[in-house]
Design a protein around this motif. Sequence first.
Motif, mmCIF file in Angstrom:
data_model
loop_
_atom_site.group_PDB
_atom_site.id
_atom_site.type_symbol
_atom_site.label_atom_id
_atom_site.label_comp_id
_atom_site.label_asym_id
_atom_site.label_seq_id
_atom_site.Cartn_x
_atom_site.Cartn_y
_atom_site.Cartn_z
ATOM 1 N N SER A 175 60.661 94.333 11.956
ATOM 2 C CA SER A 175 61.320 95.106 10.901
ATOM 3 C C SER A 175 62.762 95.387 11.267
ATOM 4 C CB SER A 175 60.609 96.436 10.661
ATOM 5 O OG SER A 175 59.391 96.237 10.032
ATOM 6 N N LEU A 189 64.730 92.197 10.914
ATOM 7 C CA LEU A 189 64.939 91.890 9.503
ATOM 8 C C LEU A 189 65.920 92.858 8.874
ATOM 9 C CD1 LEU A 189 61.405 90.880 8.201
ATOM 10 C CD2 LEU A 189 63.436 89.467 8.274
ATOM 11 N N LYS A 190 65.826 94.100 9.274
ATOM 12 C CA LYS A 190 66.744 95.110 8.742
ATOM 13 C C LYS A 190 68.168 94.749 9.124
ATOM 14 C CE LYS A 190 67.631 100.083 8.932
ATOM 15 N NZ LYS A 190 67.244 101.331 9.602
ATOM 16 N N ILE A 222 69.286 91.802 9.934
ATOM 17 C CA ILE A 222 69.683 90.575 9.225
ATOM 18 C C ILE A 222 70.077 90.909 7.791
ATOM 19 C CG2 ILE A 222 68.842 88.394 8.262
ATOM 20 C CD1 ILE A 222 67.153 88.050 10.780
ATOM 21 N N THR A 223 69.276 91.726 7.140
ATOM 22 C CA THR A 223 69.546 92.094 5.744
ATOM 23 C C THR A 223 70.899 92.784 5.612
ATOM 24 O OG1 THR A 223 67.181 92.436 5.402
ATOM 25 C CG2 THR A 223 68.646 93.308 3.729
ATOM 26 N N LEU A 281 73.721 90.270 6.513
ATOM 27 C CA LEU A 281 73.963 89.301 5.433
ATOM 28 C C LEU A 281 74.630 89.988 4.248
ATOM 29 C CD1 LEU A 281 70.863 86.948 5.137
ATOM 30 C CD2 LEU A 281 73.227 86.327 5.593
ATOM 31 N N GLY A 282 74.140 91.156 3.911
ATOM 32 C CA GLY A 282 74.695 91.898 2.780
ATOM 33 C C GLY A 282 76.181 92.155 2.981
ATOM 34 N N PHE A 314 78.138 88.705 2.931
ATOM 35 C CA PHE A 314 78.268 88.156 1.583
ATOM 36 C C PHE A 314 79.247 88.992 0.765
ATOM 37 C CE2 PHE A 314 75.503 85.102 2.665
ATOM 38 C CZ PHE A 314 74.160 85.177 2.335
ATOM 39 N N ILE A 369 82.835 88.328 1.883
ATOM 40 C CA ILE A 369 83.340 87.018 1.446
ATOM 41 C C ILE A 369 83.662 87.049 -0.042
ATOM 42 C CG2 ILE A 369 82.710 84.599 1.069
ATOM 43 C CD1 ILE A 369 81.047 84.777 3.651
ATOM 44 N N VAL A 370 82.726 87.567 -0.837
ATOM 45 C CA VAL A 370 82.935 87.625 -2.293
ATOM 46 C C VAL A 370 84.135 88.510 -2.607
ATOM 47 C CG1 VAL A 370 81.967 88.452 -4.462
ATOM 48 C CG2 VAL A 370 80.559 87.113 -2.927
ATOM 49 N N PHE A 388 87.411 86.689 -1.759
ATOM 50 C CA PHE A 388 87.636 85.637 -2.743
ATOM 51 C C PHE A 388 88.089 86.227 -4.074
ATOM 52 C CE2 PHE A 388 87.775 81.543 -4.083
ATOM 53 C CZ PHE A 388 86.875 80.649 -3.526
ATOM 54 N N ALA A 389 87.365 87.285 -4.492
ATOM 55 C CA ALA A 389 87.690 87.913 -5.777
ATOM 56 C C ALA A 389 89.083 88.522 -5.751
ATOM 57 C CB ALA A 389 86.645 88.971 -6.129
ATOM 58 N N ASN A 416 58.803 94.727 5.890
ATOM 59 C CA ASN A 416 59.250 93.365 6.166
ATOM 60 C C ASN A 416 59.378 92.573 4.881
ATOM 61 O OD1 ASN A 416 59.180 94.036 8.817
ATOM 62 N ND2 ASN A 416 57.318 92.896 9.321
ATOM 63 N N TYR A 434 62.459 93.609 3.071
ATOM 64 C CA TYR A 434 63.671 93.041 3.657
ATOM 65 C C TYR A 434 63.823 91.571 3.289
ATOM 66 C CZ TYR A 434 64.255 97.226 6.533
ATOM 67 O OH TYR A 434 64.431 98.513 6.964
ATOM 68 N N ILE A 470 66.867 89.895 1.275
ATOM 69 C CA ILE A 470 67.643 88.759 1.784
ATOM 70 C C ILE A 470 67.736 87.672 0.723
ATOM 71 C CG2 ILE A 470 67.585 86.836 3.434
ATOM 72 C CD1 ILE A 470 66.477 88.866 5.489
ATOM 73 N N PHE A 499 70.072 88.883 -2.050
ATOM 74 C CA PHE A 499 71.473 88.831 -1.603
ATOM 75 C C PHE A 499 71.987 87.391 -1.634
ATOM 76 C CE2 PHE A 499 71.701 93.056 -1.123
ATOM 77 C CZ PHE A 499 71.568 93.668 0.115
ATOM 78 N N PHE A 556 74.866 86.091 -3.983
ATOM 79 C CA PHE A 556 76.061 85.547 -3.333
ATOM 80 C C PHE A 556 76.451 84.213 -3.953
ATOM 81 C CE2 PHE A 556 79.091 84.647 -0.152
ATOM 82 C CZ PHE A 556 78.891 83.358 0.307
ATOM 83 N N MET A 562 79.799 83.535 -6.029
ATOM 84 C CA MET A 562 80.739 82.534 -5.527
ATOM 85 C C MET A 562 80.984 81.449 -6.562
ATOM 86 S SD MET A 562 81.966 83.437 -2.728
ATOM 87 C CE MET A 562 82.752 81.988 -2.054
#
Lengths: 247, 132
Positions: free
Chosen positions: A54, A57-58, A60-61, A64-65, A68, A71-72, A75-76, B6, B9, B13, B16, B20, B24
């Motif tokens: 967990s 994953l937390k 990673i989430t 990634l959030g 992303f 990046i957006v 770009f924007a 899990n 999450y 992911i 997201f 994204f 984009m």
Amino acid sequence: MQCPNCSADFPSDQLKCPYCGTVNEHALKLAKELQVYDKEYKASRDEMLNTGESLVLKKITIGLGITFFTIVLIFALFIGFSYYRYNSNSGREISGSRGAKNKALVEQYMKSGDYLRAYAVAAATDPSTEYFNNYPEYKDELLAIYDYGLILWEVENSMNDMDHGDNYRSLTPNQVISYSIFYGAPESDVKAELEAELNMYLKNYYCLTDEEIEDLHYAVTSSDFTLDGEADYEAVSKERMVKRFGK
Amino acid sequence: MANKKNILYIILIIVFTITFFILMSICFVGFSYVTTMNAYHSTDGRLEDIALDEKMSGPSRIMDTLFLEKDYEEEFDDYWDFARVRRAYIKGRYADDKTDSIKVIEDYINSTTYDKRKEEAVKYLEEITSTK
């Protein structure tokens, strides 16, 4: 250890005496405790693994959030800036030395009679989108030149179509409105000069009389104007043009 | 509980990632639009455009393009020279007094180095003078 029943010696971890079969209470107790411990260990291990998973994953989430989103966002922002720069380009040359240069250009072209070019400079470098607030001394003239340019364009297109033998347009309702707007513009020497030219097209190309041209000055809408009492002045004008030019 | 977390999450992911790529794609479309507009409206872009227009349709459309696109920069000087001729021609075709128009066209013919535009100006002059 010694068997409590037959006093024989056997390893303490055996559950029964190998000689008389008496249950080794101590070993049994240990085995049961071991079983419970094993169970608890496995439960604890599974819980830790799940929690760890967990947590991973937390992370990673969230990672990634954030990635992303960043990046957006970049770009924007870049596109927004480019769009702003593109839109503000037309107003980029109104200040400083460039602004002064453009004003000088407009003045030069107005004085030399290069009216369409004066309009092009003013329109391209005016962020008020052709209200010419940046060129107040020539505002009225520039508006008149714009209307003149539109009418001239229509006249030219009609002449081109006629030259190619196509079904050319005569005096259209749009042109009546354009003329009406032009006539309604504030008076100036430039407007007078252009008006003389536009009236010449009405007379010599669209075949209107002087009285009809005068009437056109008072048309507020396209339906206010008539030729020979006809509301379809397009057809009347066309008939006259065919008669005059044989096309 | 941990399993539910899990799954949440993993769903997040996926959401997201999809979001994204959608954003984009929108940004890419916007970027293409802005770069195209910038290129089109740049001086070089417009010069290219008017040159192509002249190649395809002849010099007769120069005046219209300059007016509609508001090509005022000095890079368009030669085009504006011809636009004056075109305007003089249109006026001269039906004007009672063609003197001014004829002078403008003659001056251009005597000074220009552009063959195609010179040929076109000569045609204009011939037409105006023949209907004098």
